[in-house]
Design an enzyme around this catalytic site. Structure first.
Site, PDB file in Angstrom:
ATOM      1  N   LEU A 143      12.432  50.692  51.864  1.00 47.59           N
ATOM      2  CA  LEU A 143      12.931  49.285  53.511  1.00 47.59           C
ATOM      3  C   LEU A 143      13.735  48.367  52.294  1.00 47.59           C
ATOM      4  CD1 LEU A 143      11.841  47.004  55.571  1.00 47.59           C
ATOM      5  CD2 LEU A 143      10.437  46.327  53.856  1.00 47.59           C
ATOM      6  N   SER A 144      15.112  48.027  53.211  1.00 55.02           N
ATOM      7  CA  SER A 144      16.332  46.798  52.466  1.00 55.02           C
ATOM      8  C   SER A 144      16.774  47.338  51.725  1.00 55.02           C
ATOM      9  CB  SER A 144      15.516  45.221  52.106  1.00 55.02           C
ATOM     10  OG  SER A 144      16.136  44.930  52.777  1.00 55.02           O
ATOM     11  N   ALA A 145      17.091  46.724  50.634  1.00 49.88           N
ATOM     12  CA  ALA A 145      17.343  46.754  48.754  1.00 49.88           C
ATOM     13  C   ALA A 145      16.968  48.696  48.986  1.00 49.88           C
ATOM     14  CB  ALA A 145      16.740  45.952  47.798  1.00 49.88           C
TER      15      ALA A 145
END
Length: 490
Positions: A143-145
């Site tokens: 998720l995300s980074a």
């Protein structure tokens, strides 16, 4: 071990302002998994009852999160218990990044065999050395980074990772410094498909094998990582896989959920290489369908949203690592226009069963029950079934591949040295142009697709190792022809 200097600008995709008290299962820290040049922590989840080579999922958290928070929110451990696979959770430390973001924008961490990318790769190496891992079933998600780091691992190590699932991420090398990372996150970096693809290919200039496929999940109201990045990811990974950027199929109100639209991009052999799940009215988060049913899981939080759509489940479905609690019984090879062929599963009181059959075939009787009678046409394909148990919980489906042919005689050969040689007669000596090879699909004797990879070397098809001793049906698509062979592995 030397720890890198802290990056002065904290590239934080999101902040979690809560602790994790609802973790599912216990993750275990692992030390000594390699030289660990990226100075990451490693945690594992190993369910009880694993037998034989099993898949491995690498699951990477977002900024400010820990491995335990990410394990709890995503529900990966529940799926691992149900379907028997390993999970590894890499974890960032504040000494590397003040916000505990994976450094997806730092060339020292995203190039092949450097920094954090190499640390995660060493975690995979550790699992292979110390556990029974299926080498053809290793996946990455985040998720995300962690999503951006997922893309890094697919780009750097296509020989290791089969597929990836990216939750609110960015393309590989959308940013190459902390200063331009915000531009990428805001959707300000656009390139042509070839330009994006070249960034991936340049990491492995001598690599000629298959490239990982990708599933993309993104909310339309994500104001942290702009949804424009999903479009750029599609460009990059269709190009890497030799596909165009034209949508080949669209599913609005996916699985009856009006908030989810699924689009699929296929290559020239009609194999899906990119799947995109666009989730309406969701911000920067993973999408969940919390509950006790097999297709539900996870725990809501600031960046984990209840949308009646369990993205972790659909990522695992994309990885092809979900197992059915039952098996379809019946013939796997029938003549053209065969009639009154019976297929069945073990019956459970209170359950109903939804069956589907290949194109041109019809269900003569039994729809809704645990046993059907089928009249076939001339098209091969799957007989599949999904069980809805009492309480309206949908169990994972089962399928059986049926070879429909004019003759029941299939050319047979033995495989050794990992190679297949074929000619027009389906025998071992090759005379065909394998430059026109489109696909190689291997089925076991109950019709399940066997995970594998392959490459072409001169006049032969090089299969991955890992096929167990036994009998398989092999479909080899070359140009406009399909060759069906029976293969004995010994």
């Amino acid at each position: 071990m030397k720890v890198k200097n802290t990056i002065s600008i904290a590239i934080c995709f999101f902040v979690i302002a809560q602790t994790c008290s609802w973790a599912q299962g216990t993750i275990t820290p692992v030390s000594g998994f390699g030289t660990n040049p990226g100075s990451l922590n490693m945690y594992t989840y190993i369910p009880n009852g694993l037998t034989g080579p099993a898949p491995l999922v690498i699951a990477m958290h977002g900024c400010t999160q820990s491995a335990s928070i990410y394990a709890a929110q995503t529900g990966w451990n529940k799926l691992a218990d149900l379907h028997k696979f390993y999970v590894v959770y890499p974890e960032q430390i504040t000494a590397n990044n003040g916000s505990k973001c994976f450094n997806w924008f730092d060339p020292n961490d995203v190039n092949k065999n450097q920094g954090e990318a190499l640390s995660v790769k060493q975690m995979v190496d550790y699992m292979i050395a110390n556990h029974s891992i299926d080498p053809s079933a290793i996946f990455a998600t985040g998720l995300s980074a962690g999503a951006a780091m997922t893309v890094v691992m697919l780009a750097d190590y296509p020989e290791i990772f089969n597929k990836g699932a990216v939750m609110a991420g960015v393309p590989y090398k959308a940013a190459t410094s902390s200063l331009n990372a915000y531009t990428a996150m805001n959707g300000g970096v656009t390139k042509t498909p070839t330009q994006w693809g070249d960034l991936v290919r340049n990491q492995n200039l001598s690599y000629s094998g298959s490239q990982p496929h990708m599933a993309i999940f993104h909310g339309t109201q994500d104001f942290t990582v702009n949804i424009a990045n999903a479009t750029e990811l599609i460009k990059q990974w269709t190009n890497v896989n030799g596909a165009d950027q034209t949508v080949d199929s669209t599913f609005t109100s996916f699985q009856g959920n009006s908030a989810v639209e699924k689009t699929v991009y296929t290559d020239n052999s009609n194999t899906p290489v990119v799947e995109y799940y666009k989730i309406t009215a969701m911000g920067h988060a993973i999408s969940l369908d919390t509950g006790a049913c097999p297709r539900q899981g996870g725990a809501t939080g600031t960046y984990a949203s209840e949308k009646n759509f369990h993205s972790t489940y659909w990522a695992a479905k994309f990885f092809n690592i979900l197992t059915s609690p039952y098996t379809v019984n019946g013939l796997i090879q029938v003549p053209v226009s065969a009639t009154n062929i019976v297929y069945s599963v073990t019956s459970t009181p209170g359950s109903t069963y939804a069956w589907a059959v290949p194109a041109g075939a019809t269900i003569a009787s039994g729809q809704g029950t645990s046993s059907i009678t089928v009249n076939f046409g001339s098209t091969s394909g799957y007989v599949n079934v999904t069980e809805t148990a009492s309480g309206n919980c949908i169990n994972e489906g089962a399928e059986l591949y049926i070879d429909v042919s004019i003759t029941s005689n299939i050319n047979s050969f033995k495989r050794d040295n990992n190679f297949i040689y074929i000619n027009e007669n389906g025998t071992i000596l090759s005379s065909l142009d394998l430059n026109e090879l489109k696909a190689v699909t291997i089925y076991n004797t109950i019709g399940q697709v066997v995970r594998h990879s392959y490459s072409v070397q001169e006049n032969r098809i090089n299969l991955s190792s890992g096929l167990k001793t036994g009998v398989y049906i092999v479909h080899i698509s070359i140009a406009q022809k399909l060759y069906t062979l029976k293969m004995t592995v010994y």
